[in-house]
Design a protein around this motif. Structure first.
Motif, mmCIF file in Angstrom:
data_model
loop_
_atom_site.group_PDB
_atom_site.id
_atom_site.type_symbol
_atom_site.label_atom_id
_atom_site.label_comp_id
_atom_site.label_asym_id
_atom_site.label_seq_id
_atom_site.Cartn_x
_atom_site.Cartn_y
_atom_site.Cartn_z
ATOM 1 N N VAL A 104 -10.867 169.301 -61.898
ATOM 2 C CA VAL A 104 -12.215 168.862 -62.759
ATOM 3 C C VAL A 104 -13.005 170.013 -63.152
ATOM 4 O O VAL A 104 -13.279 170.170 -64.431
ATOM 5 C CB VAL A 104 -12.917 167.907 -61.555
ATOM 6 C CG1 VAL A 104 -14.142 167.826 -62.393
ATOM 7 C CG2 VAL A 104 -12.108 166.725 -61.567
ATOM 8 N N THR A 105 -13.050 171.188 -62.203
ATOM 9 C CA THR A 105 -13.936 172.190 -62.698
ATOM 10 C C THR A 105 -13.076 172.973 -63.766
ATOM 11 O O THR A 105 -13.735 173.705 -64.313
ATOM 12 C CB THR A 105 -14.239 173.118 -61.411
ATOM 13 O OG1 THR A 105 -13.075 173.442 -60.796
ATOM 14 C CG2 THR A 105 -15.305 172.299 -60.611
ATOM 15 N N ALA A 106 -11.766 173.026 -63.693
ATOM 16 C CA ALA A 106 -11.183 173.664 -64.816
ATOM 17 C C ALA A 106 -11.173 173.164 -65.988
ATOM 18 O O ALA A 106 -11.239 173.949 -67.205
ATOM 19 C CB ALA A 106 -9.663 173.677 -64.494
ATOM 20 N N GLY A 107 -11.721 172.070 -66.264
ATOM 21 C CA GLY A 107 -12.356 171.421 -67.670
ATOM 22 C C GLY A 107 -13.324 172.190 -68.205
ATOM 23 O O GLY A 107 -13.329 172.353 -69.317
ATOM 24 N N SER A 108 -14.170 172.730 -67.451
ATOM 25 C CA SER A 108 -15.350 173.632 -68.059
ATOM 26 C C SER A 108 -14.818 174.782 -68.565
ATOM 27 O O SER A 108 -15.046 175.371 -69.759
ATOM 28 C CB SER A 108 -16.045 173.935 -67.044
ATOM 29 O OG SER A 108 -17.155 175.014 -67.389
ATOM 30 N N SER A 109 -13.527 175.460 -68.138
ATOM 31 C CA SER A 109 -13.078 176.557 -68.456
ATOM 32 C C SER A 109 -12.315 176.279 -69.855
ATOM 33 O O SER A 109 -12.190 177.136 -70.708
ATOM 34 C CB SER A 109 -11.977 177.302 -67.416
ATOM 35 O OG SER A 109 -12.938 177.799 -66.290
ATOM 36 N N LEU A 110 -11.605 175.309 -69.700
ATOM 37 C CA LEU A 110 -10.815 174.739 -70.878
ATOM 38 C C LEU A 110 -11.253 174.605 -72.213
ATOM 39 O O LEU A 110 -11.024 175.019 -73.062
ATOM 40 C CB LEU A 110 -9.974 173.666 -70.434
ATOM 41 C CG LEU A 110 -9.225 173.101 -71.449
ATOM 42 C CD1 LEU A 110 -7.718 174.269 -71.658
ATOM 43 C CD2 LEU A 110 -8.446 171.614 -70.984
ATOM 44 N N PHE A 111 -12.748 173.941 -72.084
ATOM 45 C CA PHE A 111 -13.604 173.925 -73.138
ATOM 46 C C PHE A 111 -14.368 175.031 -73.619
ATOM 47 O O PHE A 111 -14.399 175.352 -74.727
ATOM 48 C CB PHE A 111 -14.607 172.733 -72.742
ATOM 49 C CG PHE A 111 -14.319 171.241 -73.180
ATOM 50 C CD1 PHE A 111 -14.625 170.403 -74.140
ATOM 51 C CD2 PHE A 111 -13.096 170.697 -72.244
ATOM 52 C CE1 PHE A 111 -14.352 169.294 -74.339
ATOM 53 C CE2 PHE A 111 -12.791 169.504 -72.423
ATOM 54 C CZ PHE A 111 -13.299 168.631 -73.282
ATOM 55 N N THR A 112 -14.592 175.803 -72.333
ATOM 56 C CA THR A 112 -15.158 177.117 -72.843
ATOM 57 C C THR A 112 -14.193 178.060 -73.630
ATOM 58 O O THR A 112 -14.724 179.113 -74.513
ATOM 59 C CB THR A 112 -15.793 177.896 -71.742
ATOM 60 O OG1 THR A 112 -16.724 177.006 -70.808
ATOM 61 C CG2 THR A 112 -16.196 179.205 -71.971
ATOM 62 N N VAL A 113 -12.907 178.082 -73.488
ATOM 63 C CA VAL A 113 -12.084 178.721 -73.950
ATOM 64 C C VAL A 113 -11.757 178.292 -75.642
ATOM 65 O O VAL A 113 -11.761 178.866 -76.491
ATOM 66 C CB VAL A 113 -10.593 178.769 -73.483
ATOM 67 C CG1 VAL A 113 -9.384 179.301 -74.310
ATOM 68 C CG2 VAL A 113 -10.859 179.539 -72.113
ATOM 69 N N SER A 114 -11.769 177.008 -75.883
ATOM 70 C CA SER A 114 -11.545 176.491 -77.100
ATOM 71 C C SER A 114 -12.589 176.231 -77.926
ATOM 72 O O SER A 114 -12.446 176.323 -79.190
ATOM 73 C CB SER A 114 -10.666 175.164 -76.873
ATOM 74 O OG SER A 114 -11.567 174.235 -76.108
ATOM 75 N N LEU A 115 -13.714 175.748 -77.493
ATOM 76 C CA LEU A 115 -14.876 175.274 -78.215
ATOM 77 C C LEU A 115 -15.542 176.369 -79.145
ATOM 78 O O LEU A 115 -15.848 176.257 -80.336
ATOM 79 C CB LEU A 115 -16.119 174.945 -77.309
ATOM 80 C CG LEU A 115 -16.238 173.253 -77.211
ATOM 81 C CD1 LEU A 115 -17.418 172.813 -76.451
ATOM 82 C CD2 LEU A 115 -16.118 172.482 -78.696
ATOM 83 N N PRO A 116 -15.721 177.720 -78.736
ATOM 84 C CA PRO A 116 -16.452 178.698 -79.441
ATOM 85 C C PRO A 116 -15.464 178.863 -80.690
ATOM 86 O O PRO A 116 -16.032 178.921 -81.896
ATOM 87 C CB PRO A 116 -16.018 180.105 -78.608
ATOM 88 C CG PRO A 116 -16.198 179.754 -77.361
ATOM 89 C CD PRO A 116 -15.564 178.199 -77.324
ATOM 90 N N PHE A 117 -14.093 178.949 -81.026
ATOM 91 C CA PHE A 117 -13.586 179.055 -81.934
ATOM 92 C C PHE A 117 -13.655 177.655 -83.013
ATOM 93 O O PHE A 117 -13.702 177.884 -84.165
ATOM 94 C CB PHE A 117 -11.867 179.019 -81.483
ATOM 95 C CG PHE A 117 -11.478 180.310 -80.825
ATOM 96 C CD1 PHE A 117 -11.520 181.701 -81.911
ATOM 97 C CD2 PHE A 117 -11.580 180.413 -79.604
ATOM 98 C CE1 PHE A 117 -11.306 182.729 -81.109
ATOM 99 C CE2 PHE A 117 -11.270 181.599 -79.153
ATOM 100 C CZ PHE A 117 -11.048 182.735 -79.932
#
Length: 450
Positions: free
Chosen positions: A145-158
């Motif tokens: 569940v907390t990995a969801g934050s990292s996944l979105f943080t990686v992709s959203l800026p681009f």
């Protein structure tokens, strides 16, 4: 009831993962939005634009944590599903209304307060509901569940950079509303398996009667000295924690121009933060008791050091290395919050203990970035802001060093505590009852057997 360890729980886990990613993915990508807001609302006449714009993102992150104690109470009273659904709806309205403003000031309310409060009410139930469905696999599920934050943080800026360049900031905010709408639907999956306080108090008649105030707000956690130190040291350390998230994108643009992809830095932070959560979460399992706090001490030391090193980076590649280390220890700090809370206050009080701590964290997270923006406006450079942002984590880490020693002393005092008269009387009564039961039992067996 015993958690089913799966079944519908896997759907709940995916919904909670989306919640974690959508909420903190947007919050952690605020640096991209910050640059766009500066370009859209700034002017050469306003010498305090960085200070004013920083308030939007810092208010948003601060309110997510400020509402946490209130959200924990509402979740206990009304259940996870209702609180999460209403929270997502409020967040959707806040983000949508933010796309229709013409100046920076309305964003303080629409984005900084309304959207953030909705995120807070949607986020906390997503963590509570997991305990309804998982017990043996709860560690694994929390990691996913907390990995969801990292996944979105990686992709959203681009994604945000592409959208802002293509369709401008306001339409980008409207696209982000899709994430909140999906979050609204995800809240309906939180089918409770444990009755909430409202159901318990009302019973079958459905009448709602508020429980005692002591049940609603459990301030007894502050009687624990080691928790008080923790609840003071963490906010001290966080005064500089959120500064890089808000100002790093603009700093890179000023320092290196438009020739470097500044979004790569958030990508580095997101990736290593996810790795850090997995590694240090596992390492914490092998560290006994309150000594887990030393992992947070180390994480704050390195976060503060990395913040101070940002102005010293003369090439972009060195800044990438700094962000990789910062993300790694950011993940370390986050993943062991709950285990430390369990050690300090016990399982019964852990929910509101975390809620109070997050509420206290809202002050430094809100104040830190605007102060950094003010320094940038006054001095014309971010160097001093990043140097000073590294000081609070070092001070907070030093304060946390005392907790294991204090906690051990508290445990020794508890063991050496003399038994009072009332307790001794109850023990004697129980002992006499036990003796009488054991003497009467053979007689009853004889009576029934013959």
């Amino acid at each position: 009831p015993e958690p089913p360890e799966g079944g519908w729980g896997w759907v709940v886990m995916l919904a909670a993962m989306w919640c974690n990613g959508a909420v903190f993915g947007i919050q952690n990508s605020c640096g991209v939005l910050f640059v766009s807001m500066l370009e859209l609302f700034g002017s050469g006449d306003d010498k305090q634009m960085a200070f004013k714009t920083a308030w939007v993102s810092s208010l948003s992150m601060g309110m997510v944590f400020f509402c946490s104690p209130i959200v924990s109470i509402f979740t206990d009273l009304f259940g996870c599903r209702k609180v999460a659904v209403i929270g997502a709806a409020v967040g959707f309205l806040g983000l949508l209304s933010s796309s229709f403003v013409s100046t920076i000031e309305p964003l303080y309310f629409t984005y900084g307060i309304l959207f953030a409060c909705g995120c807070s009410f949607a986020y906390q139930p997503s963590l509570v509901i997991l305990g309804h469905y998982f017990k043996k696999r709860l560690g694994l599920v929390n990691g996913i569940v907390t990995a969801g934050s990292s996944l979105f943080t990686v992709s959203l800026p681009f994604l945000l950079r592409v959208l802002i360049d293509s369709v401008n900031l306001f339409n980008t905010l409207r696209v982000l509303c899709i994430l909140m709408f999906i979050l609204f639907l995800a809240g309906f999956t939180y089918k409770p398996l444990v009755p909430n306080t409202k159901d318990e108090e009302g019973g079958r008649k459905g009448k709602f009667k508020l429980p005692p105030a002591k049940k609603i707000c459990n301030f007894s956690v502050f009687k624990v000295l080691s928790y008080r130190i923790w609840a003071f040291g963490i906010p001290v350390a966080l005064f500089g924690y959120f500064v890089p998230y808000v100002h790093l994108m603009n700093y890179v643009k000023e320092r290196f121009g438009g020739s470097v992809p500044e979004e790569v830095l958030l990508l580095c932070v997101g990736i290593t933060s996810g790795v850090g959560r997995l590694i240090f979460g596992r390492v914490a399992d092998y560290i006994p008791g309150a000594k887990k706090i030393y992992l947070q001490v180390a994480s704050f030391f390195f976060i503060g050091l990395m913040s101070m090193m940002i102005p010293l980076c003369k090439v972009f590649e060195s800044l990438v290395a700094v962000c990789l280390f910062m993300g790694l220890f950011d993940g370390c700090f986050i993943c062991i919050m709950a285990p430390i809370a369990f050690e300090l206050v016990g399982a019964q009080d852990v929910s509101q203990a975390i809620g109070f701590l997050l509420g206290l964290n809202s002050v430094p997270l809100t104040v830190g970035p605007p102060i950094a923006g003010l320094l940038r406006d006054k001095l014309g450079t971010y160097d001093e802001a990043f140097y000073l942002a590294g000081v609070p984590p070092l001070i907070g880490g030093a304060i946390l060093c005392f907790i294991p020693w204090v906690h051990e002393r508290e445990k020794l005092k508890e063991r050496a505590k003399p038994v009072d008269g009332e307790t001794a009387e109850k023990m004697l009564e129980n002992e006499s009852t036990l003796v009488s039961d054991t003497t009467e039992k053979p007689v009853k067996e004889l009576d029934s057997g013959f």
